[in-house]
Motif scaffolding. Structure first.
Motif, short mmCIF file in Angstrom:
data_model
loop_
_atom_site.label_atom_id
_atom_site.label_comp_id
_atom_site.label_asym_id
_atom_site.label_seq_id
_atom_site.Cartn_x
_atom_site.Cartn_y
_atom_site.Cartn_z
N SER A 26 -11.56 5.91 7.97
CA SER A 26 -10.14 5.77 8.28
C SER A 26 -9.91 4.69 9.34
CB SER A 26 -9.57 7.10 8.77
OG SER A 26 -9.54 8.05 7.73
N LEU A 27 -10.76 4.66 10.37
CA LEU A 27 -10.58 3.69 11.45
C LEU A 27 -10.66 2.27 10.94
CD1 LEU A 27 -10.27 2.98 14.44
CD2 LEU A 27 -12.76 3.28 14.68
N GLU A 28 -11.68 1.98 10.13
CA GLU A 28 -11.83 0.62 9.59
C GLU A 28 -10.65 0.25 8.72
OE1 GLU A 28 -14.16 2.87 9.77
OE2 GLU A 28 -16.14 2.00 10.14
N THR A 29 -10.15 1.22 7.96
CA THR A 29 -9.01 0.96 7.08
C THR A 29 -7.77 0.61 7.88
OG1 THR A 29 -9.88 2.50 5.42
CG2 THR A 29 -7.56 1.92 5.26
N VAL A 30 -7.46 1.40 8.90
CA VAL A 30 -6.26 1.15 9.69
C VAL A 30 -6.37 -0.18 10.43
CG1 VAL A 30 -4.87 1.96 11.63
CG2 VAL A 30 -5.72 3.59 9.94
N ARG A 31 -7.52 -0.45 11.03
CA ARG A 31 -7.67 -1.72 11.74
C ARG A 31 -7.53 -2.91 10.79
NH1 ARG A 31 -12.88 -0.27 15.62
NH2 ARG A 31 -11.70 0.54 17.40
N PHE A 32 -8.10 -2.78 9.61
CA PHE A 32 -8.04 -3.88 8.64
C PHE A 32 -6.60 -4.14 8.20
CE2 PHE A 32 -7.95 -5.12 4.10
CZ PHE A 32 -8.50 -6.40 4.22
N VAL A 33 -5.89 -3.09 7.81
CA VAL A 33 -4.52 -3.28 7.31
C VAL A 33 -3.62 -3.76 8.44
CG1 VAL A 33 -2.53 -2.14 6.26
CG2 VAL A 33 -4.84 -1.57 5.48
N ARG A 34 -3.78 -3.20 9.63
CA ARG A 34 -2.99 -3.67 10.77
C ARG A 34 -3.26 -5.15 11.03
NH1 ARG A 34 -4.05 -3.21 16.77
NH2 ARG A 34 -2.02 -3.32 17.81
N GLY A 35 -4.52 -5.55 10.88
CA GLY A 35 -4.88 -6.94 11.12
C GLY A 35 -4.29 -7.91 10.11
N LEU A 36 -3.85 -7.41 8.96
CA LEU A 36 -3.22 -8.29 7.97
C LEU A 36 -1.81 -8.70 8.37
CD1 LEU A 36 -4.33 -6.54 4.64
CD2 LEU A 36 -5.18 -8.71 5.56
N GLY A 37 -1.23 -8.01 9.34
CA GLY A 37 0.09 -8.37 9.81
C GLY A 37 1.12 -8.32 8.71
N LEU B 204 0.85 -1.19 0.00
CA LEU B 204 0.00 0.00 0.00
C LEU B 204 0.88 1.24 0.00
CD1 LEU B 204 -2.46 -1.45 2.59
CD2 LEU B 204 -3.14 -0.78 0.30
N THR B 205 0.56 2.21 -0.86
CA THR B 205 1.44 3.35 -1.10
C THR B 205 1.35 4.46 -0.06
OG1 THR B 205 -0.18 4.49 -2.53
CG2 THR B 205 1.36 2.95 -3.59
N GLY B 206 0.66 4.23 1.04
CA GLY B 206 0.57 5.24 2.08
C GLY B 206 -0.71 6.05 1.99
N ASP B 207 -0.89 6.97 2.93
CA ASP B 207 -2.15 7.70 3.07
C ASP B 207 -3.31 6.72 3.24
OD1 ASP B 207 -0.96 10.14 3.00
OD2 ASP B 207 -1.80 10.78 1.09
N LEU B 208 -3.21 5.90 4.27
CA LEU B 208 -4.33 5.03 4.61
C LEU B 208 -5.52 5.84 5.09
CD1 LEU B 208 -2.64 2.13 6.65
CD2 LEU B 208 -3.35 2.11 4.25
#
Length: 282
Positions: A45-56, A34-38
């Motif tokens: 934004s919250l759902e996006t950050v939690r989802f990407v963080r959850g991908l490990g 992912l090129t940044g600016d999540l």
């Protein structure tokens, strides 16, 4: 296993999930760049950050200017702007954990096996890969260290605009951040111009898109970037720009990195332009 790179999400979580479904993305099998600016400007934004963080380890994300702005706001050094929409992250019960995770994201990611380098905005024409990685590591070390709040307090600003090897301290770090997360147009000496945000051709005389500067020391790399929505999905020798303006009502763009052929000649680019593209409008 497939490896996909996707442009700036900026809180557009639903289009991201639709695009991943379209790609048949399986986190147990595939990998995601992912090129940044999540975060910011979009509704989730919250759902996006939690989802990407959850991908490990399945996902790698570089820091963008909106991500850094969120860190500065969370540290109390900047007030949210009228158009900012990451209040959901700041107000979340797990906000401290999410902010800490963002703070530890890299500025640059390079993969020798795939032959790609990812950064949010671009690389200074004065930097080769080794110097770019060194510069990225300098900012990462400060962001992850005990003095990160002080750095965030002095991170914003447009000076110095030209790279010199002698740059040091706050000025050096600020220039690195501006190159990697804010750069679009440059002067002939690589000096940064922040006033122009339109597409190539809209700039005044004397400025060029950063990737068109002659003698660029990183011209031999294959760079994955985002940031420049007005540029859109753009392929040029050594460049794959993937911010296709989802936040502005357009779409997300994905590029399958393990299926991209090394560029053979400029004339081939238009013929291959849509071969590895997948998008899904909001």
């Amino acid at each position: 296993m497939a490896v996909y790179a996707i442009g700036d999400v900026q809180g557009c979580f639903d289009p991201l999930r639709r695009l991943l479904d379209k790609l048949d993305f399986d986190p147990a099998r595939d990998r995601l760049w992912l090129t940044g600016d999540l975060v910011n400007r979009g509704p989730k934004s919250l759902e996006t950050v939690r989802f990407v963080r959850g991908l490990g380890a399945t996902a790698v994300t570089v820091l963008g200017n909106h991500d850094l702005t969120l860190l500065a706001i969370a540290a109390g050094h900047v007030k949210p702007g009228k158009k900012d929409t990451f209040h959901d992250v700041l107000d979340a019960p797990d906000a401290a954990e999410l902010i800490d995770w963002i703070r530890h994201l890299p500025m640059l990611h390079h993969d020798d096996a795939l032959g790609f380098t990812m950064v949010h905005a671009g690389l200074s024409p004065h930097w080769d890969l080794d110097l770019a990685r060194t510069c990225a590591a300098e900012v990462e070390a400060v962001l992850r260290g005990p003095d990160h709040a002080d750095f965030l307090a002095h991170m914003f600003g447009s000076e110095p605009r030209v790279w010199h090897d002698e740059l040091a301290g706050e000025e050096r770090l600020r220039h690195i951040v501006n190159v990697m997360t804010r750069m679009r147009f440059c002067g002939p000496d690589g000096s940064l111009s922040f006033d122009q945000k339109g597409p190539p051709g809209s700039q005044p005389p004397g400025l060029k898109p950063w990737f068109e500067l002659p003698g660029r020391r990183n011209a031999g790399l294959r760079l994955i970037t985002g940031h420049w929505a007005a540029l859109g999905y753009h392929r040029a020798p050594g460049l794959y720009a993937l911010d296709s303006g989802c936040i502005w009502g357009q779409h997300l763009t994905a590029l399958r990195l393990d299926a991209v052929e090394p560029p053979c000649c400029v004339d081939c680019y238009e013929m291959r332009k849509t071969k590895n593209r997948a998008d899904q409008g909001i």
